[in-house]
Design a protein around this motif. Structure first.
Motif: not given
Length: 337
Positions: A73-91, A257-267
């Motif tokens: 879960t997270g706001r639009p554009g937080a990178g939720k869908s990209s996580l699936a691609r990252a898992v598929a590539e790494e594994l 459940r994984l909640d993607l938080p609002e990104p901080t300035g450093d993030r």
């Protein structure tokens, strides 16, 4: 009068074109940003590592160990869908099987599709071709021949392909919160049981109980026995939600459940550095600050910030205000009439 001229709509003949303009300017079409490059163009850049905090990585691993769906879960554009691609590539689990959900989606969309109309049309054409030759085949033989080709008109959907695969695959169920109220629980029933029936195949006679059917997104086939697709390897299921609705407790109990938080300035700085390089961070401090402050009260997406920074470092002669107006507009603001 419409304001049109030979030079173009609403042109100022005295104005010189900007050096970075492609439309009505001297510049050639530029290379796309790193995240807009596709395999067919031959310009795919190596993907930057997906940024997660240590506790978020632990949640992903918990879902993998438990073989349970991961609800991100997270706001639009937080990178939720990209996580699936990252898992598929790494594994090394191949291409992501994606099911984009909307209010009209049904579970069968994800399981399989049967082109009954196409099969009926082909049978009609076959009868027309055979009629002039005076086919001597008996009606029973013709029916048997027609029923034997049913696999050509069946294709497993993303969920069906994930269950039928001979190795684990990553299934992305995108924007599940847009679904009909019953769909999330229906989806989890199939995942819990690990199988589903295709009635069109289950009704076939005994000697036609093994039918090859197409997989989603490829020309490969898998053989379905007695009309039932059974899971041999539980898929890595990643479901995303923008938080537009709540899910029932029975559904949440079966998910991690994984909640993607609002990104901080450093993030935000790390995201820009990973996607556009260290030089981009130094050139974008003012944009980062504006984005960080605006996102506290407005719906914004991280890729909007990336787009603004990319325009700046690629030579677009835009002021900060023009950049903000062009690509950092709030997403929850209604369009002006």
């Amino acid at each position: 009068m419409t304001g049109q001229s030979e030079a173009g709509a609403y042109d100022d003949p005295a104005a010189e074109p900007e050096d970075w303009w492609v439309f009505r300017g001297p510049s050639d079409l530029p290379a796309p940003p790193p995240w807009r490059r596709f395999p067919a163009t031959g310009t795919v850049a190596p993907r930057a590592p997906y940024l997660l905090e240590r506790n978020e990585i632990s949640v992903v691993n918990a879902a993998l160990h438990l073989h349970r769906p991961l609800l991100v879960t997270g706001r639009p554009g937080a990178g939720k869908s990209s996580l699936a691609r990252a898992v598929a590539e790494e594994l090394d689990l191949g291409d992501v099987l994606r099911w984009s959900v909307n209010s009209r989606s049904t579970l069968q969309d994800a399981l399989y599709r049967y082109d009954a109309v196409g099969r009926l049309r082909e049978a009609s054409l076959r009868r027309e071709r055979e009629a002039p030759r005076g086919s001597g085949r008996r009606p029973r033989a013709r029916r048997a021949a027609a029923s034997g080709d049913i696999g050509q008109y069946l294709r497993l959907g993303p969920l069906g392909t994930a269950l039928a695969a001979d190795r684990p695959r990553v299934l992305l169920v995108d924007e599940l919160d847009k679904a009909d109220i019953d769909l999330p629980n229906d989806l989890l029933v199939v995942l819990e049981e690990g199988e589903f029936e295709i009635p069109e195949l289950a009704r076939l006679p005994e000697h036609q109980q093994e039918v090859p059917v197409l997989l989603s997104g490829s020309r490969e086939r898998v053989t379905v026995h007695r009309g039932v697709v059974r899971c041999g390897h539980f898929p890595v299921v990643i479901m995303t939600s923008n938080g537009e609705r709540d899910f029932p407790p029975a559904f949440m109990r079966r998910c991690v459940r994984l909640d993607l938080p609002e990104p901080t300035g450093d993030r935000l700085r790390k995201i820009i550095e990973h996607n556009l390089g260290e030089r981009a961070v130094a050139a974008a401090e003012d944009l980062i600050e504006v984005f960080h402050q605006r996102s506290k009260t407005q719906t914004l997406a991280t890729d909007q910030l990336l787009a603004a920074v990319h325009l700046r470092i690629s030579g677009a002669d835009l002021t900060k205000e023009e950049l903000l107006a062009a690509v950092l507009h709030r997403l929850d603001e209604p369009l002006s009439p």
